[in-house]
Motif scaffolding. Structure first.
Motif, PDB file in Angstrom:
ATOM      1  N   ALA A 156       1.108   6.749 -11.003  1.00 52.30           N
ATOM      2  CA  ALA A 156       0.986   5.566 -11.837  1.00 52.30           C
ATOM      3  C   ALA A 156      -0.481   5.236 -12.036  1.00 52.30           C
ATOM      4  CB  ALA A 156       1.682   4.392 -11.171  1.00 52.30           C
ATOM      5  N   SER A 157      -1.293   5.526 -11.012  1.00 55.37           N
ATOM      6  CA  SER A 157      -2.711   5.192 -11.134  1.00 55.37           C
ATOM      7  C   SER A 157      -3.393   6.199 -12.050  1.00 55.37           C
ATOM      8  CB  SER A 157      -3.369   5.220  -9.763  1.00 55.37           C
ATOM      9  OG  SER A 157      -3.679   6.539  -9.394  1.00 55.37           O
TER      10      SER A 157
ATOM     11  N   ARG B  88       2.641   1.969  -3.247  1.00 57.33           N
ATOM     12  CA  ARG B  88       1.713   2.563  -4.214  1.00 57.33           C
ATOM     13  C   ARG B  88       1.356   3.995  -3.836  1.00 57.33           C
ATOM     14  NH1 ARG B  88      -1.841  -1.119  -6.852  1.00 57.33           N
ATOM     15  NH2 ARG B  88      -0.891  -3.170  -7.034  1.00 57.33           N
TER      16      ARG B  88
ATOM     17  N   ALA C 152       4.373   6.198  -4.716  1.00 60.45           N
ATOM     18  CA  ALA C 152       4.930   6.152  -6.070  1.00 60.45           C
ATOM     19  C   ALA C 152       4.515   7.367  -6.877  1.00 60.45           C
ATOM     20  CB  ALA C 152       4.463   4.883  -6.768  1.00 60.45           C
TER      21      ALA C 152
ATOM     22  N   ALA D 200      -6.141  -0.144  -7.167  1.00 60.21           N
ATOM     23  CA  ALA D 200      -6.032  -0.107  -8.628  1.00 60.21           C
ATOM     24  C   ALA D 200      -5.305  -1.329  -9.152  1.00 60.21           C
ATOM     25  CB  ALA D 200      -5.306   1.154  -9.057  1.00 60.21           C
TER      26      ALA D 200
ATOM     27  N   ASP E  32      -2.695  -3.301 -11.258  1.00 65.10           N
ATOM     28  CA  ASP E  32      -1.305  -2.909 -11.114  1.00 65.10           C
ATOM     29  C   ASP E  32      -0.852  -1.778 -12.018  1.00 65.10           C
ATOM     30  OD1 ASP E  32       0.702  -3.089  -9.432  1.00 65.10           O
ATOM     31  OD2 ASP E  32       1.257  -5.162  -9.916  1.00 65.10           O
ATOM     32  N   ALA E  33      -0.372  -0.752 -11.336  1.00 63.43           N
ATOM     33  CA  ALA E  33       0.122   0.411 -12.048  1.00 63.43           C
ATOM     34  C   ALA E  33       1.514   0.745 -11.573  1.00 63.43           C
ATOM     35  CB  ALA E  33      -0.796   1.595 -11.791  1.00 63.43           C
ATOM     36  N   SER E  34       1.768   0.441 -10.275  1.00 70.70           N
ATOM     37  CA  SER E  34       3.095   0.769  -9.740  1.00 70.70           C
ATOM     38  C   SER E  34       4.116  -0.242 -10.248  1.00 70.70           C
ATOM     39  CB  SER E  34       3.063   0.743  -8.220  1.00 70.70           C
ATOM     40  OG  SER E  34       3.167  -0.578  -7.763  1.00 70.70           O
ATOM     41  N   PRO E  35       5.178   0.261 -10.856  1.00 74.26           N
ATOM     42  CA  PRO E  35       6.191  -0.622 -11.429  1.00 74.26           C
ATOM     43  C   PRO E  35       7.014  -1.301 -10.350  1.00 74.26           C
ATOM     44  CG  PRO E  35       6.908   1.671 -11.544  1.00 74.26           C
ATOM     45  CD  PRO E  35       5.555   1.669 -10.918  1.00 74.26           C
TER      46      PRO E  35
ATOM     47  N   ARG F  44      -7.620  -4.840  -8.010  1.00 68.12           N
ATOM     48  CA  ARG F  44      -6.732  -5.994  -7.984  1.00 68.12           C
ATOM     49  C   ARG F  44      -7.177  -6.930  -6.856  1.00 68.12           C
ATOM     50  NH1 ARG F  44      -1.996  -5.512  -4.102  1.00 68.12           N
ATOM     51  NH2 ARG F  44      -2.507  -3.711  -2.816  1.00 68.12           N
TER      52      ARG F  44
ATOM     53  N   VAL G 185       0.839  -1.206   0.000  1.00 68.97           N
ATOM     54  CA  VAL G 185       0.000   0.000   0.000  1.00 68.97           C
ATOM     55  C   VAL G 185       0.869   1.250   0.000  1.00 68.97           C
ATOM     56  CG1 VAL G 185      -1.572   1.381   1.414  1.00 68.97           C
ATOM     57  CG2 VAL G 185      -2.030  -1.051   1.057  1.00 68.97           C
TER      58      VAL G 185
ATOM     59  N   ARG H  55      -7.501   4.506  -3.631  1.00 69.55           N
ATOM     60  CA  ARG H  55      -7.609   4.366  -5.080  1.00 69.55           C
ATOM     61  C   ARG H  55      -6.363   3.663  -5.613  1.00 69.55           C
ATOM     62  NH1 ARG H  55      -8.091   9.712  -6.363  1.00 69.55           N
ATOM     63  NH2 ARG H  55     -10.090   9.896  -5.302  1.00 69.55           N
ATOM     64  N   ARG H  56      -5.222   4.103  -5.117  1.00 68.80           N
ATOM     65  CA  ARG H  56      -3.961   3.504  -5.551  1.00 68.80           C
ATOM     66  C   ARG H  56      -3.814   2.074  -5.031  1.00 68.80           C
ATOM     67  NH1 ARG H  56       0.425   7.156  -6.318  1.00 68.80           N
ATOM     68  NH2 ARG H  56      -0.328   9.205  -6.936  1.00 68.80           N
ATOM     69  N   ALA H  57      -4.265   1.857  -3.795  1.00 64.78           N
ATOM     70  CA  ALA H  57      -4.098   0.529  -3.205  1.00 64.78           C
ATOM     71  C   ALA H  57      -4.932  -0.525  -3.934  1.00 64.78           C
ATOM     72  CB  ALA H  57      -4.488   0.571  -1.734  1.00 64.78           C
TER      73      ALA H  57
END
Lengths: 210, 210
Positions: A204-205, A198, A201, B201, B203-206, B145, A195, B197-199
Motif C-alpha cells: 500500500a505504501s 501496515r 498489508a 507513511a 495513510d495507505a493501509s485500508p 502521519r 504498525v 517506512r510503512r509505519a
DNA sequence: GTCTATACTTCGATAGAC
DNA sequence: GTCTATCGAAGTATAGAC
C-alpha cells in the motif's frame, strides 16, 4: 484448619520473580528472596534444590503459561490479521499481569538463553512458531505480503518487551522529550497493532522511484 | 621504543566489554576480565577505580560514540524518511562493530538504567531525542502521519537490539522454524527500514470497516 | 607500571534440633 | 515443615615489593 502446604513455596516463587527481575540471576540473593517471602533460607532449600533450580522452576512455569496463551489465540478461529492483533494485545496483557516478566526475558535474550533447560526452551519456541504459522497462513491466503515470519515475530514482540520493561524509566525519558501526557500502555499496544497491520498489508505504501 | 602507556588499559576495556556482555555486571568476574586482558588484577585496579568504575567508563565511552553517530545522521541534510533509513542502518552497523553492545543494552533496560550515572544517561537520551526530532519534522512537513515519536523510536530500535543480541541463538530457533537460509543481518535491516517506512507513511493501509 | 600474596566480605548451601 | 547456626567457596579489593 491448617494452612495449605504449598503456601510458602508459592510465596518463595513470587519473591524470586521480583528479585530475579530486579537484579538478574547473578545479582539475585537467596537471602533476600527468603526474606521477601517471609521464610528462612533453609525453608527455601527445603522446597527448591538450589538457586538455579528455583530459577528454572520460575521460568518454566512462566514461559509455559505464556506459550499456552499465545497458542490458544493461534488456534482460535479468526483471520490471520485478527490473530496478530490479538497476540499483540494478549502478550502485553500477559506481561502486565506479571511485571517481573519483561526484565527476566530481556536478560535471557542477552544471555542467549544459556540458562534455560532444553524443555523450557522448546516450550518457549512455541511462541515464535505460532506467530510464524499465522504469518505464513496470511501469506498463503494472499492477505499478507510475503515476509520472513521470524522477522515479523521479532518486530512485534521486541518493542512490547522493551516498552513494558522500561516502565517508569521510560516515563522519565519521555518527560524529557515530549510534552505529551504520560505514555499509556494501551496506546502503545494500539500503536504496535497498527504498525503490524501496515507491515503485513499487501503493498500500500508507495515507493518513491521506479 | 617502548609501547604506549595506555595499551593495557585499552585491553582491559576490551576484555571488560566481552565479560560484561556475556555475564552482566553482577555475573562478571574481575579476575576473568584481568585474565582475558592478559594483565593481573592489581593492574586493573591501577587503571580503574573499581568494577563499577570500569563498567561506567565502558558504558560512557560506548554510549557517547553511539549518540554521536546518530546525531550526525540527524544533523545531515536529508529528508526525514531518508534519515530514518540511515539511522536504522547506522545503528545496526554500530552494533555490528561491537557485538558486546546489545547484550549490555538489554540488561541496562532490564534494570531501568539504574547503573548509569547521570551524565551517561543524558548522553544516551540524545538518541531517542534525535529520532523524535526527525519524526516530528516529518509530521510537520506532512510526509509522516501523526505518531508518538517515542513510540516510533522504540519500534525501530528494540527489534534491532533483540535481533543482534540473539545472534547465534536466534539462528537455532530459526532453524527449527523456517527452512529459509540463515537469517542475514542485512536482510533484517532492510526489513526494519521497510516496516518503518510503512509505519510512518501517510495513510495507505485500508481500514476494513467504517 | 607490573606482580605476588593476602585481607576481608559476601554468599550459596547444609547440619541438626524441634 | 520450620528454625538457628555455621561452613566453605568465591569474590572484590589492597598492601607492598620490584
Amino acid at each position: 484448619m491448617p494452612r495449605p502446604a504449598r503456601v510458602s513455596a508459592d510465596r518463595i516463587l513470587d519473591a524470586a520473580a521480583l528479585e530475579f527481575s530486579e537484579r538478574g540471576f547473578a545479582g539475585a540473593r537467596v537471602d533476600r528472596i527468603a526474606r521477601r517471602a517471609r521464610v528462612n533460607k533453609a525453608m527455601l532449600y527445603y522446597h527448591f534444590s538450589s538457586k538455579q533450580g528455583l530459577y528454572r522452576v520460575l521460568l518454566r512455569r512462566t514461559f509455559t503459561l505464556a506459550a499456552e496463551r499465545i497458542r490458544a489465540i493461534a488456534a482460535s478461529p479468526a483471520s490471520p490479521a485478527d490473530k496478530i492483533d490479538k497476540i499483540i494485545a494478549g502478550f502485553a496483557a500477559f506481561i502486565r499481569e506479571r511485571d517481573f516478566f519483561p526484565a527476566i526475558m530481556l536478560r535471557e535474550v542477552a544471555e542467549g538463553g544459556s540458562r534455560l533447560d532444553r524443555e523450557t526452551l522448546l516450550t518457549l519456541v512455541a511462541v515464535p512458531a505460532a506467530v510464524a504459522q499465522i504469518v505464513q497462513e496470511g501469506v498463503a491466503r494472499g492477505t499478507f505480503r510475503p515476509i520472513n515470519p521470524l522477522f515479523a515475530h521479532l518486530t512485534m514482540i521486541a518493542p512490547i518487551v522493551f516498552y513494558l520493561a522500561a516502565g517508569s524509566f521510560l516515563g522519565e525519558v519521555g518527560a524529557l522529550l515530549t510534552h505529551l501526557q504520560p505514555l499509556a500502555a494501551d496506546d502503545f499496544v494500539h500503536h504496535m497493532q497498527d504498525v503490524m497491520r501496515r507491515a503485513l498489508a499487501h503493498d500500500a505504501s508507495p515507493r518513491q522511484t521506479s
